[in-house]
Design a protein around this motif. Structure first.
Motif, PDB file in Angstrom:
ATOM      1  N   ARG A  51       0.857  -1.194   0.000  1.00 47.01           N
ATOM      2  CA  ARG A  51       0.000   0.000   0.000  1.00 47.01           C
ATOM      3  C   ARG A  51       0.890   1.239   0.000  1.00 47.01           C
ATOM      4  N   GLU A  52       1.501   1.485  -1.116  1.00 46.94           N
ATOM      5  CA  GLU A  52       2.485   2.561  -1.215  1.00 46.94           C
ATOM      6  C   GLU A  52       1.852   3.943  -1.281  1.00 46.94           C
ATOM      7  N   CYS A  53       2.597   4.866  -0.761  1.00 43.29           N
ATOM      8  CA  CYS A  53       2.275   6.283  -0.843  1.00 43.29           C
ATOM      9  C   CYS A  53       3.281   6.865  -1.827  1.00 43.29           C
ATOM     10  N   GLY A  54       2.838   7.155  -3.028  1.00 40.64           N
ATOM     11  CA  GLY A  54       3.774   7.562  -4.068  1.00 40.64           C
ATOM     12  C   GLY A  54       4.231   6.344  -4.844  1.00 40.64           C
ATOM     13  N   SER A  55       4.769   6.566  -6.019  1.00 43.78           N
ATOM     14  CA  SER A  55       5.235   5.484  -6.873  1.00 43.78           C
ATOM     15  C   SER A  55       6.555   4.919  -6.348  1.00 43.78           C
ATOM     16  N   LYS A  56       6.606   3.602  -6.199  1.00 40.40           N
ATOM     17  CA  LYS A  56       7.817   2.899  -5.737  1.00 40.40           C
ATOM     18  C   LYS A  56       8.343   3.493  -4.426  1.00 40.40           C
ATOM     19  N   PRO A  89       7.784   2.603  -0.742  1.00 39.22           N
ATOM     20  CA  PRO A  89       7.231   1.790   0.336  1.00 39.22           C
ATOM     21  C   PRO A  89       7.494   2.369   1.726  1.00 39.22           C
ATOM     22  N   PHE A  90       8.177   3.506   1.783  1.00 36.75           N
ATOM     23  CA  PHE A  90       8.576   4.097   3.057  1.00 36.75           C
ATOM     24  C   PHE A  90       7.681   5.243   3.506  1.00 36.75           C
ATOM     25  N   GLY A  91       6.702   5.601   2.693  1.00 39.87           N
ATOM     26  CA  GLY A  91       5.852   6.735   3.036  1.00 39.87           C
ATOM     27  C   GLY A  91       6.663   8.014   3.136  1.00 39.87           C
ATOM     28  N   TYR A  92       7.720   8.096   2.341  1.00 40.20           N
ATOM     29  CA  TYR A  92       8.686   9.180   2.483  1.00 40.20           C
ATOM     30  C   TYR A  92       8.244  10.427   1.723  1.00 40.20           C
ATOM     31  N   GLY A  93       8.359  11.565   2.405  1.00 38.75           N
ATOM     32  CA  GLY A  93       8.049  12.857   1.808  1.00 38.75           C
ATOM     33  C   GLY A  93       6.659  13.323   2.188  1.00 38.75           C
ATOM     34  N   ASN A  94       6.480  14.612   2.097  1.00 38.16           N
ATOM     35  CA  ASN A  94       5.176  15.207   2.401  1.00 38.16           C
ATOM     36  C   ASN A  94       4.906  16.312   1.396  1.00 38.16           C
ATOM     37  N   ALA A 125      14.655   4.290  -4.355  1.00 38.14           N
ATOM     38  CA  ALA A 125      13.946   4.682  -3.131  1.00 38.14           C
ATOM     39  C   ALA A 125      14.716   4.236  -1.891  1.00 38.14           C
ATOM     40  N   ILE A 126      15.192   3.009  -1.899  1.00 40.69           N
ATOM     41  CA  ILE A 126      15.945   2.484  -0.749  1.00 40.69           C
ATOM     42  C   ILE A 126      17.181   3.346  -0.502  1.00 40.69           C
ATOM     43  N   ARG A 127      17.929   3.628  -1.566  1.00 38.18           N
ATOM     44  CA  ARG A 127      19.147   4.427  -1.417  1.00 38.18           C
ATOM     45  C   ARG A 127      18.836   5.854  -0.972  1.00 38.18           C
ATOM     46  N   LEU A 154      14.256   9.284  15.637  1.00 35.62           N
ATOM     47  CA  LEU A 154      13.925   9.186  14.223  1.00 35.62           C
ATOM     48  C   LEU A 154      12.463   9.559  13.984  1.00 35.62           C
ATOM     49  N   SER A 155      11.586   9.076  14.824  1.00 35.62           N
ATOM     50  CA  SER A 155      10.152   9.319  14.630  1.00 35.62           C
ATOM     51  C   SER A 155       9.794  10.799  14.736  1.00 35.62           C
ATOM     52  N   GLN A 156      10.548  11.544  15.516  1.00 36.52           N
ATOM     53  CA  GLN A 156      10.258  12.968  15.692  1.00 36.52           C
ATOM     54  C   GLN A 156      10.423  13.747  14.396  1.00 36.52           C
ATOM     55  N   LYS A 157      11.230  13.261  13.490  1.00 34.18           N
ATOM     56  CA  LYS A 157      11.435  13.928  12.203  1.00 34.18           C
ATOM     57  C   LYS A 157      10.783  13.171  11.047  1.00 34.18           C
ATOM     58  N   TYR A 158      10.755  11.854  11.143  1.00 34.56           N
ATOM     59  CA  TYR A 158      10.296  11.033  10.020  1.00 34.56           C
ATOM     60  C   TYR A 158       8.780  10.915   9.961  1.00 34.56           C
TER      61      TYR A 158
END
Length: 122
Positions: free
Chosen positions: A46-51, A53-58, A69-71, A95-99
């Motif tokens: 259930r990805e957020c964004g294409s490829k 899987p980390f839900g990275y970015g806002n 993406a991993i790199r 980590l959670s405070q920023k991520y």
């Protein structure tokens, strides 16, 4: 790691070696990004964004492929000044405070759970 992803029916199974190699290259805990992917996207189901899987970015970023993406996420966590506190203490709360912008306590608990599961699977 491949068997771990396969056990969950994850599309990330074919990228297990990328997770390992990139974690070594960036000096990040080998269980961290797989655990984040489990927490953020059910390991890419259930990805957020294409490829992504980390839900990275806002809003969530798009990546051309999983290795990119991993790199990108590993490099950011390991080198960006935004994550300096985590880089020093390797504490998921830091980590959670920023991520994570949501329920940080639940996020830390879930990431920790999947890190432990992955270590046990290893």
């Amino acid at each position: 790691m491949r068997r771990f992803f396969q056990a969950y029916g994850s599309p990330l199974a074919d990228y297990a070696q990328d997770f390992i190699t990139i974690s070594e290259d960036t000096n990040t805990e080998w269980t961290l990004l797989p655990a984040i992917s489990a927490t953020e996207s059910t390991m890419g189901k259930r990805e957020c964004g294409s490829k992504n899987p980390f839900g990275y970015g806002n809003p969530c970023w798009d990546f051309p492929d999983y290795p990119t993406a991993i790199r990108a996420v590993a490099n950011t966590i390991s080198t960006s000044p935004t994550y300096r506190k985590y880089q020093k203490d390797h504490d998921l709360v830091s980590l959670s405070q920023k991520y994570n912008g949501g329920d940080r306590q639940k996020w830390v608990k879930t990431v920790s759970y999947f890190q432990e599961r992955l270590r046990a699977f290893h």
